[in-house]
Design an enzyme around this catalytic site. Structure first.
Site, PDB file in Angstrom:
ATOM      1  N   ARG A 160      22.973  24.854  -3.081  1.00 26.92           N
ATOM      2  CA  ARG A 160      23.372  25.766  -4.149  1.00 26.92           C
ATOM      3  C   ARG A 160      24.846  25.615  -4.482  1.00 26.92           C
ATOM      4  O   ARG A 160      25.676  25.428  -3.592  1.00 26.92           O
ATOM      5  CB  ARG A 160      23.102  27.216  -3.708  1.00 26.92           C
ATOM      6  CG  ARG A 160      21.687  27.673  -4.022  1.00 26.92           C
ATOM      7  CD  ARG A 160      21.325  28.956  -3.353  1.00 26.92           C
ATOM      8  NE  ARG A 160      22.328  30.003  -3.502  1.00 26.92           N
ATOM      9  CZ  ARG A 160      22.217  31.219  -2.970  1.00 26.92           C
ATOM     10  NH1 ARG A 160      21.142  31.522  -2.249  1.00 26.92           N
ATOM     11  NH2 ARG A 160      23.151  32.113  -3.123  1.00 26.92           N
ATOM     12  N   ARG A 171      31.813  36.197  -1.364  1.00 26.26           N
ATOM     13  CA  ARG A 171      30.529  36.907  -1.274  1.00 26.26           C
ATOM     14  C   ARG A 171      30.515  37.841  -0.065  1.00 26.26           C
ATOM     15  O   ARG A 171      29.956  38.938  -0.123  1.00 26.26           O
ATOM     16  CB  ARG A 171      29.375  35.906  -1.210  1.00 26.26           C
ATOM     17  CG  ARG A 171      29.073  35.326  -2.596  1.00 26.26           C
ATOM     18  CD  ARG A 171      28.454  33.952  -2.548  1.00 26.26           C
ATOM     19  NE  ARG A 171      27.156  33.898  -1.920  1.00 26.26           N
ATOM     20  CZ  ARG A 171      26.615  32.786  -1.434  1.00 26.26           C
ATOM     21  NH1 ARG A 171      27.270  31.639  -1.511  1.00 26.26           N
ATOM     22  NH2 ARG A 171      25.433  32.812  -0.897  1.00 26.26           N
TER      23      ARG A 171
HETATM   24  P1  ADP Z   1      22.379  35.139  -0.701  1.00 30.78           P
HETATM   25  O1  ADP Z   1      20.964  34.709  -0.363  1.00 30.78           O
HETATM   26  O2  ADP Z   1      23.371  34.131  -0.252  1.00 30.78           O
HETATM   27  O3  ADP Z   1      22.650  36.540  -0.269  1.00 30.78           O
HETATM   28  P2  ADP Z   1      21.460  35.578  -3.392  1.00 30.78           P
HETATM   29  O4  ADP Z   1      20.611  34.423  -3.731  1.00 30.78           O
HETATM   30  O5  ADP Z   1      20.772  36.837  -2.995  1.00 30.78           O
HETATM   31  O6  ADP Z   1      22.499  35.124  -2.286  1.00 30.78           O
HETATM   32  O7  ADP Z   1      22.445  35.924  -4.596  1.00 30.78           O
HETATM   33  C1  ADP Z   1      23.237  34.925  -5.205  1.00 30.78           C
HETATM   34  C2  ADP Z   1      24.175  35.583  -6.226  1.00 30.78           C
HETATM   35  O8  ADP Z   1      23.390  36.244  -7.231  1.00 30.78           O
HETATM   36  C3  ADP Z   1      25.085  36.668  -5.673  1.00 30.78           C
HETATM   37  O9  ADP Z   1      26.282  36.147  -5.129  1.00 30.78           O
HETATM   38  C4  ADP Z   1      25.352  37.516  -6.918  1.00 30.78           C
HETATM   39  O10 ADP Z   1      26.290  36.899  -7.781  1.00 30.78           O
HETATM   40  C5  ADP Z   1      23.994  37.462  -7.639  1.00 30.78           C
HETATM   41  N1  ADP Z   1      23.117  38.593  -7.243  1.00 30.78           N
HETATM   42  C6  ADP Z   1      21.915  38.506  -6.597  1.00 30.78           C
HETATM   43  N2  ADP Z   1      21.385  39.734  -6.409  1.00 30.78           N
HETATM   44  C7  ADP Z   1      22.273  40.628  -6.951  1.00 30.78           C
HETATM   45  C8  ADP Z   1      22.313  42.048  -7.068  1.00 30.78           C
HETATM   46  N3  ADP Z   1      21.330  42.816  -6.575  1.00 30.78           N
HETATM   47  N4  ADP Z   1      23.396  42.599  -7.677  1.00 30.78           N
HETATM   48  C9  ADP Z   1      24.380  41.854  -8.191  1.00 30.78           C
HETATM   49  N5  ADP Z   1      24.414  40.515  -8.098  1.00 30.78           N
HETATM   50  C10 ADP Z   1      23.374  39.893  -7.490  1.00 30.78           C
END
Ligand code: ADP
Ligand code: ADP
Ligand code: ZN
Length: 215
Positions: A160, A171
């Site tokens: 990613r 993050r």
């Molecule tokens: P990870 O698995 O590393 O926690 P995600 O795939 O869940 O990452 O999320 C990737 C990105 O998508 C986040 O850094 C954010 O920018 C956005 N994102 C995902 N879910 C949310 C949410 N519920 N609220 C705000 N942003 C989100």
């Protein structure tokens, strides 16, 4: 069963969600996956979300809340849902509570995956995923059976764009500031089931998760 998977980026939410889907048949709803699909399809929503995601910042609440609201109305959610990566802020959690009241449903569990920051950085920078079947690997901890090849046969795994050390720190900081207050939010409602994930294999975490969820 209606559950939330809560935890910092890299804690293993996606990994555990896949195992729980295989066990229960309840759909996984990953806002990260939904947002990445919108970015790839270059929809208006995807264009709005992209800059936030690339910077490691949270996408604005109203954008993700709208996505989840639509998704929860779909037929496959009738038997339950597993939210992965949502809610991530208190306003998102409050909106979810309203949505669930409308649907006359009640959350059963919030599974909290607790992992230390330094391990999270190692996990995220080594994460690789399969663009065909969605499998999640780690170059060191859970490598694919043959180099750069998925069990489904796809050659060439993906990394990613936001899985680099600089964005990961952003993050993690967003998690501590904006998301960790949810531990208290759901703690007050008696819903938090905590599983320690540091120095524990995905299989061991899964065993603890099943116990915590009464499965
Ligand atoms: P990870 O698995 O590393 O926690 P995600 O795939 O869940 O990452 O999320 C990737 C990105 O998508 C986040 O850094 C954010 O920018 C956005 N994102 C995902 N879910 C949310 C949410 N519920 N609220 C705000 N942003 C989100
Ligand atoms: P999240 O969805 O919370 O961001 P993932 O499930 O995508 O987390 O896992 C992040 C990375 O850590 C992936 O590379 C995954 O293979 C790896 N991983 C998941 N669980 C464990 C574990 N218990 N031990 C070591 N590595 C793990
Ligand atoms: Zn695959």
């Amino acid at each position: 069963m209606d559950i939330i998977l809560l935890g910092p980026p890299g804690a293993g939410k996606g990994t555990q969600a896949k195992k729980l889907v295989a066990l229960t048949g309840i759909p996984q709803i990953s806002t990260g996956d939904m947002l990445r699909a919108a970015v790839t399809a270059q929809t208006e929503l995807g264009k709005k979300a992209k800059a936030f995601m690339d910077a490691g910042k949270l996408v604005p609440d109203e954008v993700v809340i709208g996505l989840v609201e639509e998704r929860l109305k779909e037929k496959d959610c009738e038997k339950g849902f597993m939210l992965d990566g949502f809610p991530r802020t208190v306003p998102q959690a409050e909106s979810l509570e309203q949505m669930m009241n409308h649907l006359e449903r009640k959350l059963d569990h919030v599974l909290l995956l607790d992992v230390e920051d330094e391990e999270l950085v190692n996990r995220i920078t080594g994460r690789r995923t399969c663009g065909k079947c969605g499998a999640i690997y780690h170059l060191v901890f859970t490598p694919p059976p043959a180099a750069d090849t998925c069990t489904c046969g796809k050659k060439g795994l993906d990394q990613r764009a936001d899985d680099n050390e600089k964005t990961v720190r952003e993050r993690l900081s967003a998690y501590h500031k904006q998301t960790s207050p949810l531990i208290d939010f759901y703690g007050k409602r008696g819903l938090v089931r905590k599983v320690v994930g540091t120095n524990s294999t995905p299989e061991d975490v899964f065993a603890s998760a099943k116990r915590a969820l009464g499965l």
